[in-house]
Write a protein that holds these residues in place. Structure first.
Motif, PDB file in Angstrom:
ATOM      1  N   SER A  54       0.827  -1.209   0.000  1.00 23.77           N
ATOM      2  CA  SER A  54       0.000   0.000   0.000  1.00 23.77           C
ATOM      3  C   SER A  54       0.860   1.257   0.000  1.00 23.77           C
ATOM      4  O   SER A  54       0.610   2.206  -0.747  1.00 23.77           O
ATOM      5  CB  SER A  54      -0.942   0.007   1.210  1.00 23.77           C
ATOM      6  OG  SER A  54      -1.810  -1.113   1.170  1.00 23.77           O
ATOM      7  N   GLU A  58       1.582   4.087  -3.386  1.00 23.97           N
ATOM      8  CA  GLU A  58       1.276   5.512  -3.343  1.00 23.97           C
ATOM      9  C   GLU A  58       2.299   6.333  -4.113  1.00 23.97           C
ATOM     10  O   GLU A  58       2.013   7.452  -4.538  1.00 23.97           O
ATOM     11  CB  GLU A  58       1.218   5.995  -1.894  1.00 23.97           C
ATOM     12  CG  GLU A  58      -0.033   5.590  -1.149  1.00 23.97           C
ATOM     13  CD  GLU A  58      -0.197   6.384   0.138  1.00 23.97           C
ATOM     14  OE1 GLU A  58      -0.163   7.629   0.083  1.00 23.97           O
ATOM     15  OE2 GLU A  58      -0.331   5.750   1.197  1.00 23.97           O
ATOM     16  N   ARG A  59       3.504   5.801  -4.271  1.00 24.32           N
ATOM     17  CA  ARG A  59       4.580   6.568  -4.897  1.00 24.32           C
ATOM     18  C   ARG A  59       5.005   6.025  -6.252  1.00 24.32           C
ATOM     19  O   ARG A  59       5.591   6.741  -7.056  1.00 24.32           O
ATOM     20  CB  ARG A  59       5.796   6.600  -3.957  1.00 24.32           C
ATOM     21  CG  ARG A  59       5.622   7.517  -2.771  1.00 24.32           C
ATOM     22  CD  ARG A  59       5.602   8.970  -3.217  1.00 24.32           C
ATOM     23  NE  ARG A  59       5.430   9.898  -2.117  1.00 24.32           N
ATOM     24  CZ  ARG A  59       4.265  10.435  -1.769  1.00 24.32           C
ATOM     25  NH1 ARG A  59       3.171  10.113  -2.428  1.00 24.32           N
ATOM     26  NH2 ARG A  59       4.183  11.296  -0.771  1.00 24.32           N
ATOM     27  N   ARG A 227      -1.486  11.648 -11.842  1.00 22.20           N
ATOM     28  CA  ARG A 227      -1.037  11.878 -10.459  1.00 22.20           C
ATOM     29  C   ARG A 227      -0.177  13.133 -10.356  1.00 22.20           C
ATOM     30  O   ARG A 227      -0.249  13.870  -9.366  1.00 22.20           O
ATOM     31  CB  ARG A 227      -0.263  10.663  -9.949  1.00 22.20           C
ATOM     32  CG  ARG A 227      -1.106   9.418  -9.777  1.00 22.20           C
ATOM     33  CD  ARG A 227      -0.385   8.396  -8.909  1.00 22.20           C
ATOM     34  NE  ARG A 227      -0.988   7.081  -8.973  1.00 22.20           N
ATOM     35  CZ  ARG A 227      -0.637   6.069  -8.180  1.00 22.20           C
ATOM     36  NH1 ARG A 227       0.316   6.239  -7.279  1.00 22.20           N
ATOM     37  NH2 ARG A 227      -1.215   4.895  -8.281  1.00 22.20           N
ATOM     38  N   ILE A 237       2.504  10.443   2.497  1.00 22.56           N
ATOM     39  CA  ILE A 237       2.004   9.063   2.418  1.00 22.56           C
ATOM     40  C   ILE A 237       0.968   8.849   3.509  1.00 22.56           C
ATOM     41  O   ILE A 237       1.188   9.190   4.682  1.00 22.56           O
ATOM     42  CB  ILE A 237       3.170   8.065   2.559  1.00 22.56           C
ATOM     43  CG1 ILE A 237       4.091   8.165   1.341  1.00 22.56           C
ATOM     44  CG2 ILE A 237       2.659   6.647   2.718  1.00 22.56           C
ATOM     45  CD1 ILE A 237       5.319   7.288   1.430  1.00 22.56           C
ATOM     46  N   HIS A 239      -0.723   5.751   4.146  1.00 19.02           N
ATOM     47  CA  HIS A 239      -0.707   4.428   4.776  1.00 19.02           C
ATOM     48  C   HIS A 239       0.452   4.330   5.777  1.00 19.02           C
ATOM     49  O   HIS A 239       1.541   4.833   5.506  1.00 19.02           O
ATOM     50  CB  HIS A 239      -0.570   3.329   3.729  1.00 19.02           C
ATOM     51  CG  HIS A 239      -1.786   3.191   2.859  1.00 19.02           C
ATOM     52  ND1 HIS A 239      -1.968   3.944   1.728  1.00 19.02           N
ATOM     53  CD2 HIS A 239      -2.878   2.386   2.967  1.00 19.02           C
ATOM     54  CE1 HIS A 239      -3.119   3.616   1.169  1.00 19.02           C
ATOM     55  NE2 HIS A 239      -3.694   2.682   1.887  1.00 19.02           N
TER      56      HIS A 239
END
Length: 361
Positions: A54, A58-59, A227, A237, A239
């Motif tokens: 997760s 994100e990155r 994005r 971030i 998560h």
């Protein structure tokens, strides 16, 4: 990824991914004489791996093979050599991995004038006290990115590779252990030759895997643009990451994954076949392979297979686990002949021929 095993736990994620959090607990305890992991161990590993996936996602967009290679190397305690043209998220992936495991991150830009002390550290004279003080170099981090390693001199490459192998540095006669876990991601650009120093085959063998990155799919590239336009990459971030202790626990869990004697014999046969021997030698392989995989290659196949099994929710290794990352594990361990280079024979094709020749247990 391999076809999910029918005996696999329900709810386990379908493909190798990345991990986070969990409280400190004892090392994984084998539940049988075969050193398989208990159900609770597998549940915890699955939870950690899902959390890291997760954070990583994100990155980094796409690059699933890179994600599997990085995570597998991290929990197997190895290093990764990455080869690709610029701009394929190698640095971003390294930073994302470090963030996902709450680890320290350092990036070292390799240049021809980079000296070993610039990497491992040096002693500096304190003028006020007249005493020498030690300044540790950037290699003293959990995740180290060696950008364009083939631009550094042979002397500097050797210093870094020695630190990778020994897991320590020596400054002024004093030994300084490197952090645990410790992982090096080295990159090299295949399209530029001027001003580069080729990594010797013997030194490349110290990398657990060599991953060759390709361009993202049109869908992934469109997602990247979206994005960037929305500022998603600039946000924090969301998560939660896992802890360094969790990573160390995962490394112990990998060691506890059971490898049956028949699987170990399978790995020995595969590695032997790359050297021109084995139970069913590949005809004419000596024309293309000058030096086959070393025992370190056999260890790498086993360790990576164990990490794949854990990511797939199992406490035991199958032949599919051995086959899954055969190219990243072996492509840099085969020294090709001049005939193979002249004929543009890919090491991947040789590896496939070896795996087809050796009977699957």
């Amino acid at each position: 990824m391999t076809t999910p095993d029918p005996r696999r736990r329900a709810g386990s994620h379908a493909a190798p991914s990345f991990p986070p959090a969990a409280a400190t607990s004892p090392a994984p305890t084998p539940s049988s004489s075969h050193s398989t992991l208990s159900a609770s161990d597998l549940d915890r590993a699955d939870d950690l791996l899902s959390k890291v996936a997760s954070v990583y996602s994100e990155r980094v967009v796409g690059q699933q093979r890179l994600r599997v290679a990085l995570l597998s190397s991290l929990i197997a305690g190895g290093h990764v050599l990455l080869e690709s043209v610029p701009g394929l998220a190698k640095t971003t992936a390294a930073q994302a991995l470090a963030a996902a495991v709450s680890g320290s991150f350092r990036r070292i830009q390799c240049t021809p004038d980079l000296m070993p002390n610039d990497i491992i550290g040096t002693q500096v004279l304190n003028v006020s006290t007249g005493e020498m003080s030690t300044q540790l170099g950037p290699v003293h981090a959990n995740i180290v990115l060696l950008d364009e390693i083939n631009r550094s001199s042979a002397k500097t490459q050797s210093a870094m590779l020695e630190a990778m192998q020994e897991r320590q540095t020596s400054i002024g006669g004093v030994v300084y252990p490197l952090p645990t876990p410790f992982m090096v991601l080295a990159t090299q650009n295949p399209i530029e030759e001027e001003g580069t120093y080729v990594l010797p085959e013997a030194q490349m063998d110290r990398f657990l895997m060599k991953e060759v990155l390709t361009y993202p799919s049109p869908a992934d590239e469109a997602d990247i643009l979206e994005r960037v336009a929305s500022g998603a990459f600039e946000r924090r971030i969301t998560h939660p990451p896992i802890s360094i202790r969790d990573v160390m626990w995962l490394q112990e869990a990998v060691n506890a994954v059971y490898v049956a004697p028949v699987i170990r014999q399978y790995i020995v046969a595969l590695v032997g076949t790359t050297r021109g021997s084995g139970p069913r030698p590949v005809a004419g392989i000596e024309r293309h392979v000058r030096v086959g995989a070393s025992p370190r290659g056999a260890i790498a196949l086993m360790k990576v297979a164990q990490s794949i099994a854990l990511q797939d929710g199992r406490g035991y290794v199958t032949p599919d686990d051995v086959r899954l990352l055969r190219h990243p594990v072996l492509r840099h361990r085969l020294v090709l002949t001049y005939d193979a280079l002249a004929d543009d024979v890919a090491p991947e094709s040789i590896i496939d021929a070896v795996f087809q020749a050796v009977p699957t247990p």
